[in-house]
Design an enzyme around this catalytic site. Structure first.
Site, PDB file in Angstrom:
ATOM      1  N   GLN A  37       0.833  -1.210   0.000  1.00 22.13           N
ATOM      2  CA  GLN A  37       0.000   0.000   0.000  1.00 22.13           C
ATOM      3  C   GLN A  37       0.864   1.255   0.000  1.00 22.13           C
ATOM      4  O   GLN A  37       1.542   1.537   1.000  1.00 22.13           O
ATOM      5  CB  GLN A  37      -0.876  -0.018   1.269  1.00 22.13           C
ATOM      6  CG  GLN A  37      -1.741   1.211   1.445  1.00 22.13           C
ATOM      7  CD  GLN A  37      -2.473   1.199   2.785  1.00 22.13           C
ATOM      8  OE1 GLN A  37      -2.057   0.509   3.718  1.00 22.13           O
ATOM      9  NE2 GLN A  37      -3.534   1.953   2.903  1.00 22.13           N
ATOM     10  N   GLY A  38       0.811   2.019  -1.077  1.00 20.22           N
ATOM     11  CA  GLY A  38       1.620   3.239  -1.182  1.00 20.22           C
ATOM     12  C   GLY A  38       0.802   4.483  -0.911  1.00 20.22           C
ATOM     13  O   GLY A  38       0.434   5.204  -1.845  1.00 20.22           O
ATOM     14  N   TYR A  39       0.508   4.720   0.355  1.00 22.71           N
ATOM     15  CA  TYR A  39      -0.240   5.921   0.753  1.00 22.71           C
ATOM     16  C   TYR A  39       0.714   6.941   1.400  1.00 22.71           C
ATOM     17  O   TYR A  39       0.897   8.033   0.912  1.00 22.71           O
ATOM     18  CB  TYR A  39      -1.317   5.565   1.791  1.00 22.71           C
ATOM     19  CG  TYR A  39      -2.639   5.069   1.252  1.00 22.71           C
ATOM     20  CD1 TYR A  39      -2.756   4.503  -0.002  1.00 22.71           C
ATOM     21  CD2 TYR A  39      -3.788   5.149   2.049  1.00 22.71           C
ATOM     22  CE1 TYR A  39      -3.979   4.037  -0.460  1.00 22.71           C
ATOM     23  CE2 TYR A  39      -5.019   4.685   1.596  1.00 22.71           C
ATOM     24  CZ  TYR A  39      -5.117   4.132   0.345  1.00 22.71           C
ATOM     25  OH  TYR A  39      -6.327   3.673  -0.095  1.00 22.71           O
ATOM     26  N   SER A  40       1.312   6.544   2.559  1.00 21.47           N
ATOM     27  CA  SER A  40       2.049   7.510   3.385  1.00 21.47           C
ATOM     28  C   SER A  40       3.307   8.023   2.689  1.00 21.47           C
ATOM     29  O   SER A  40       3.952   7.291   1.940  1.00 21.47           O
ATOM     30  CB  SER A  40       2.458   6.868   4.715  1.00 21.47           C
ATOM     31  OG  SER A  40       1.350   6.315   5.359  1.00 21.47           O
ATOM     32  N   SER A  54       4.515  -1.281   4.016  1.00 20.47           N
ATOM     33  CA  SER A  54       4.730  -2.597   4.627  1.00 20.47           C
ATOM     34  C   SER A  54       5.079  -3.641   3.579  1.00 20.47           C
ATOM     35  O   SER A  54       4.362  -3.803   2.582  1.00 20.47           O
ATOM     36  CB  SER A  54       3.472  -3.051   5.373  1.00 20.47           C
ATOM     37  OG  SER A  54       3.237  -2.195   6.465  1.00 20.47           O
ATOM     38  N   GLU A  88     -12.576  -3.589   6.240  1.00 20.39           N
ATOM     39  CA  GLU A  88     -12.074  -4.434   7.315  1.00 20.39           C
ATOM     40  C   GLU A  88     -12.250  -3.793   8.686  1.00 20.39           C
ATOM     41  O   GLU A  88     -11.512  -4.049   9.606  1.00 20.39           O
ATOM     42  CB  GLU A  88     -10.612  -4.775   7.079  1.00 20.39           C
ATOM     43  CG  GLU A  88      -9.732  -3.599   6.828  1.00 20.39           C
ATOM     44  CD  GLU A  88      -8.406  -3.699   7.569  1.00 20.39           C
ATOM     45  OE1 GLU A  88      -7.790  -2.653   7.767  1.00 20.39           O
ATOM     46  OE2 GLU A  88      -8.014  -4.806   7.971  1.00 20.39           O
ATOM     47  N   GLU A 102      -4.288   8.849  18.401  1.00 27.91           N
ATOM     48  CA  GLU A 102      -4.705  10.253  18.578  1.00 27.91           C
ATOM     49  C   GLU A 102      -5.779  10.615  17.550  1.00 27.91           C
ATOM     50  O   GLU A 102      -6.768  11.285  17.863  1.00 27.91           O
ATOM     51  CB  GLU A 102      -3.498  11.202  18.433  1.00 27.91           C
ATOM     52  CG  GLU A 102      -2.509  11.151  19.590  1.00 27.91           C
ATOM     53  CD  GLU A 102      -1.558   9.955  19.501  1.00 27.91           C
ATOM     54  OE1 GLU A 102      -1.573   9.230  18.483  1.00 27.91           O
ATOM     55  OE2 GLU A 102      -0.802   9.739  20.475  1.00 27.91           O
TER      56      GLU A 102
END
Ligand code: FAD
Length: 399
Positions: free
Chosen positions: A128-131, A163, A246, A386
């Site tokens: 997953q290439g988000y951040s 990841s 999920e 948070e």
């Protein structure tokens, strides 16, 4: 055993069928790796995925048309729990719970035909290439660009904390295709082959000694337009929908039960000063506290499952499950380290660095400290605690 033993929806026989399956089919080398609390290797995991696929239970929550069984959430939770307690590894949620369902909902017919059978066969691994370095909680601040050039997009930028990118075949990437309007409005969702020229993956070794995530760099990476999911600039809606698939699993009941069983195993097998750790008052008090929290979490998750089964739409209050479930895993890992005492110290610098020549230890003691550090990430990944607090404060409590 026959694969159609899973066709019952009666919870007890269903549970028995899963238990028997994992007892009979989990390869012994993988069982040993998990029993020691180590990270399974990609070949071990891929072989396990293919084993599950062969029995039709790798993606049982998918619809039958795409290789699933249409299991209910309750069935999935039982399945996950029995897998964890039977010593099987956690499945790759990014591949099976995120990109698969996203393609079912938003993918073109050609994308579905191309990817869903490959994923359901257990032969394809996604990341997953988000951040990005400056876009995590504030994901819409992402800077990776995708510019149209004929029948390709050209990707330029970088991702971080991706990841297991070092093992992945494909990555789904959020990239900026427009600067007009609000930041959320100029983002698109791409499917990118990790073998495309211009991609560099740099694993990051954590304090635990394992490389569980990576930096991924895109240097003029050419992506065919057929690999854009949905419309250009509509990626934010797709990105946000990922977690919906999920949400109930975020309580991580199965992974918490796995930790509870492991802590018990250590506490009954270790003595200090002639006394079993399991009989020490401090241990008993903390163990009971965590078991109570786990029971409360399970009851709470059960209420959500029932509401969902009754056709109700679940709201932002589901954030509580993620917050509590992830924190509880950390508390189990802390108790494990304390139960082991000095035994929990890593055995060697090689072990800490995750090097292959590190001395192997036969049980969980050798990896306890690493796993405790690894668990630190649970309250960060998938939205920090948070941020979950903010969601609950604003959207549930209207504060
Ligand atoms: C184990 C692990 C695996 C991951 N895997 C992936 C992956 O596969 N793909 C991927 O794209 N990303 C992945 N991530 C990244 C993860 O999604 C981000 O780390 C997370 O969203 C937080 O972003 P950040 O690290 O940039 O921290 P920041 O957003 O910079 O936050 C830093 C601190 O500030 C706090 N904070 C930020 N904003 C607010 C606010 N508005 N109110 C109160 N506090 C705030 C945060 O809670 C945190 O404590 C992973 C992370 C971990 C730990």
């Amino acid at each position: 055993m026959r694969a159609d033993s899973f066709s019952t929806i009666d919870p007890d026989p269903f549970r028995q069928a899963v238990r028997q399956f994992v007892r009979e089919k989990l390869p012994s080398d993988l069982r040993k790796t998990i029993a020691r609390g180590q990270q399974p290797t990609p070949p071990q995991l891929m072989a396990w995925h293919e084993r599950l696929a062969a029995d039709g239970i790798l993606v049982p929550h998918w619809p039958a048309g795409w290789g699933g069984r249409g299991w209910t959430v309750a069935q999935q939770l039982i399945f996950d729990e029995e897998m964890a307690l039977g010593g099987a590894p956690e499945l790759n949620s990014i591949t099976f719970d995120m990109i698969g369902p996203v393609l079912m909902r938003f993918g073109s017919a050609a994308q579905q035909q191309r990817f869903l059978p490959a994923i359901a066969s257990g032969k394809q691994w996604w990341c997953q290439g988000y951040s990005e370095p400056n876009a995590g909680s504030d994901l819409a601040a992402l800077l990776t660009r995708a510019e149209r050039d004929g029948d390709h997009y050209v990707l330029e930028g970088s991702k971080i904390w991706t990841s297991y990118a070092q093992y992945a075949d494909w990555i789904f990437v959020l990239a900026r295709t427009s600067r007009a309007g609000r930041p959320q409005e100029g983002i698109s969702f791409f499917l990118v082959d990790m073998k495309t020229p211009g991609i560099t993956v740099r694993p990051i070794t954590g304090i635990h000694g394992w490389s569980v995530f990576c930096e991924v760099f895109f240097d003029k990476v050419r992506v065919p337009v057929q690999q854009l999911v949905g419309q250009e600039n509509q990626g934010w809606t797709i990105a946000k929908s990922l977690l919906e698939f999920e949400r109930l699993k975020l309580a991580r009941i199965a992974e918490n039960k796995r930790r509870m069983a492991r802590v018990r195993e250590i506490a009954v097998s270790r003595t200090r000063g002639g006394c079993r750790v399991a009989d020490m008052p401090w241990f008993r008090a903390r163990f009971a506290d965590l078991v109570s929290r786990l029971m409360a979490l399970e009851a709470h998750a059960g209420r959500f499952v029932a509401r969902q089964a009754a056709g109700e739409q679940l709201g932002p209050e589901v954030s509580m499950l993620k917050m509590r479930g992830s924190r509880l895993i950390q508390l189990w890992e802390e108790l494990m380290v304390d139960a082991l005492g000095p035994e929990a110290m890593p055995l060697s610098p090689q072990w800490l660095a995750g090097l292959p020549d590190a001395p192997a230890q036969d049980d969980l003691a050798g990896t306890a400290s690493s796993r405790r550090f690894l668990a630190r990430g649970y309250t960060i990944a998938g939205g920090t605690s948070e941020i979950q607090h903010n969601i609950i404060a604003k959207q549930v409590l209207a504060l």
